[in-house]
Design an enzyme around this catalytic site. Structure first.
Site, PDB file in Angstrom:
ATOM      1  N   GLU A  41       0.869  -1.041  -0.100  1.00 16.43           N
ATOM      2  CA  GLU A  41      -0.035   0.107   0.069  1.00 16.43           C
ATOM      3  C   GLU A  41       0.809   1.369   0.127  1.00 16.43           C
ATOM      4  O   GLU A  41       1.871   1.178   0.872  1.00 16.43           O
ATOM      5  CB  GLU A  41      -0.896  -0.137   1.238  1.00 16.43           C
ATOM      6  N   LYS A 110      -9.369   3.221  -2.524  1.00 15.85           N
ATOM      7  CA  LYS A 110      -9.714   2.630  -1.237  1.00 15.85           C
ATOM      8  C   LYS A 110     -11.148   3.111  -0.715  1.00 15.85           C
ATOM      9  O   LYS A 110     -11.261   4.429  -0.649  1.00 15.85           O
ATOM     10  CB  LYS A 110      -8.817   2.898  -0.179  1.00 15.85           C
ATOM     11  N   CYS A 144      -5.958  -2.965   1.518  1.00 14.37           N
ATOM     12  CA  CYS A 144      -5.733  -3.126   3.103  1.00 14.37           C
ATOM     13  C   CYS A 144      -7.193  -3.336   3.703  1.00 14.37           C
ATOM     14  O   CYS A 144      -7.764  -4.354   3.548  1.00 14.37           O
ATOM     15  CB  CYS A 144      -4.855  -1.866   3.534  1.00 14.37           C
TER      16      CYS A 144
END
Length: 262
Positions: A41, A110, A144
């Site tokens: 990430e 995200k 994530c």
């Protein structure tokens, strides 16, 4: 498709140095027969770099994207890299997939931000499923914290994702996510998941490593340790098809039971 996981934090704060690290990793991955390389990430800039994350943010078609496209074409493998994406008036925590000829295939923002730092510096995305076709596989993208929400992985399963790429910045004491949650997500959704972490200390954060490629049987095909590492494993469409035939979770679902009751 042989898939390489670059477990590295690169050089936080230096896009130029991280591009070099990525180029070197692509060279090693290609030499090992990989068709795809996945980073951690925010690999392009570093994660725990404070307000510099905004300063270093670039558009999806910016200079760094062009450099990575050239790296992919030069080494003949696809690359999924995570970076802070600047749009007109916002910054997103993003991952972009580039094909082996340098074509930009997909860009995901995200959707579930973690902690005060991310909420302060990023705007969440609003598209839960982003996919692309790569070497006969349907490849999906998350980042994530996203994969810790079962709804996200299930949405990908229902959309036909075969291989889910998840750049991550998993820190202590949450290593159980890499060790347990990710293989379970792969099994319950009948897909491969490539979960690629950062390592070492950044500011007050210590990243846990333990990057893995988990198969649809819930077994880790490869798992990194706690240091900088490039690990590889194969995504096998035949095994995936057989596993889906023998594990009918998606066919046996009863969605009418799962919604809110009036």
């Amino acid at each position: 498709m042989r898939t390489a996981l670059l477990q590295s934090s690169g050089r936080p704060g230096s896009v130029a140095e991280n591009l070099k690290v990525l180029d070197e990793a692509a060279d090693r991955a290609a030499a090992a027969g990989a068709g795809l390389l996945v980073t951690s990430e925010l690999f392009l800039t570093g994660y725990a770099i404070g307000d510099d994350i905004t300063v270093l943010a670039e558009p999806a078609d910016g200079d760094a994207a062009d450099a990575i496209a050239r790296t992919a074409a030069r080494h003949g493998l696809a690359i999924a890299y995570s970076y802070p994406e600047r749009t007109d008036d916002t910054v997103h925590n993003s991952v972009q997939l580039v094909s082996a000829d340098g074509t930009r295939l997909a860009n995901y923002r995200k959707t579930h931000l973690f902690g005060g730092f991310e909420h302060e510096h990023f705007t969440p995305g609003d598209q839960p499923v982003v996919q692309a076709e790569l070497d006969g596989l349907t490849v999906g993208l998350l980042i994530c914290y996203d994969v810790e929400f079962p709804e996200n992985a299930r949405a990908h399963a229902l959309a036909g994702t075969d291989l889910l790429l998840v750049p991550t910045a998993l820190m202590h004491p949450f290593q159980f996510v890499a060790e347990s949650v990710v293989p379970v997500r792969a099994f319950e959704n009948q897909m491969y998941i490539a979960y690629v972490n950062r390592v070492g200390q950044e500011g007050e954060l210590e990243f846990a490593g333990l990057s893995t490629l988990a198969g649809p049987d819930g077994v880790a095909r490869t798992r990194a340790g706690r240091g900088e590492e490039l690990v590889l494993a194969d995504v096998d469409p035949a095994l995936l098809a057989a596993s889906r035939e023998n594990n009918p979770y998606l066919r046996d679902r009863r969605p009418g039971l799962y919604g809110p009751r009036g």
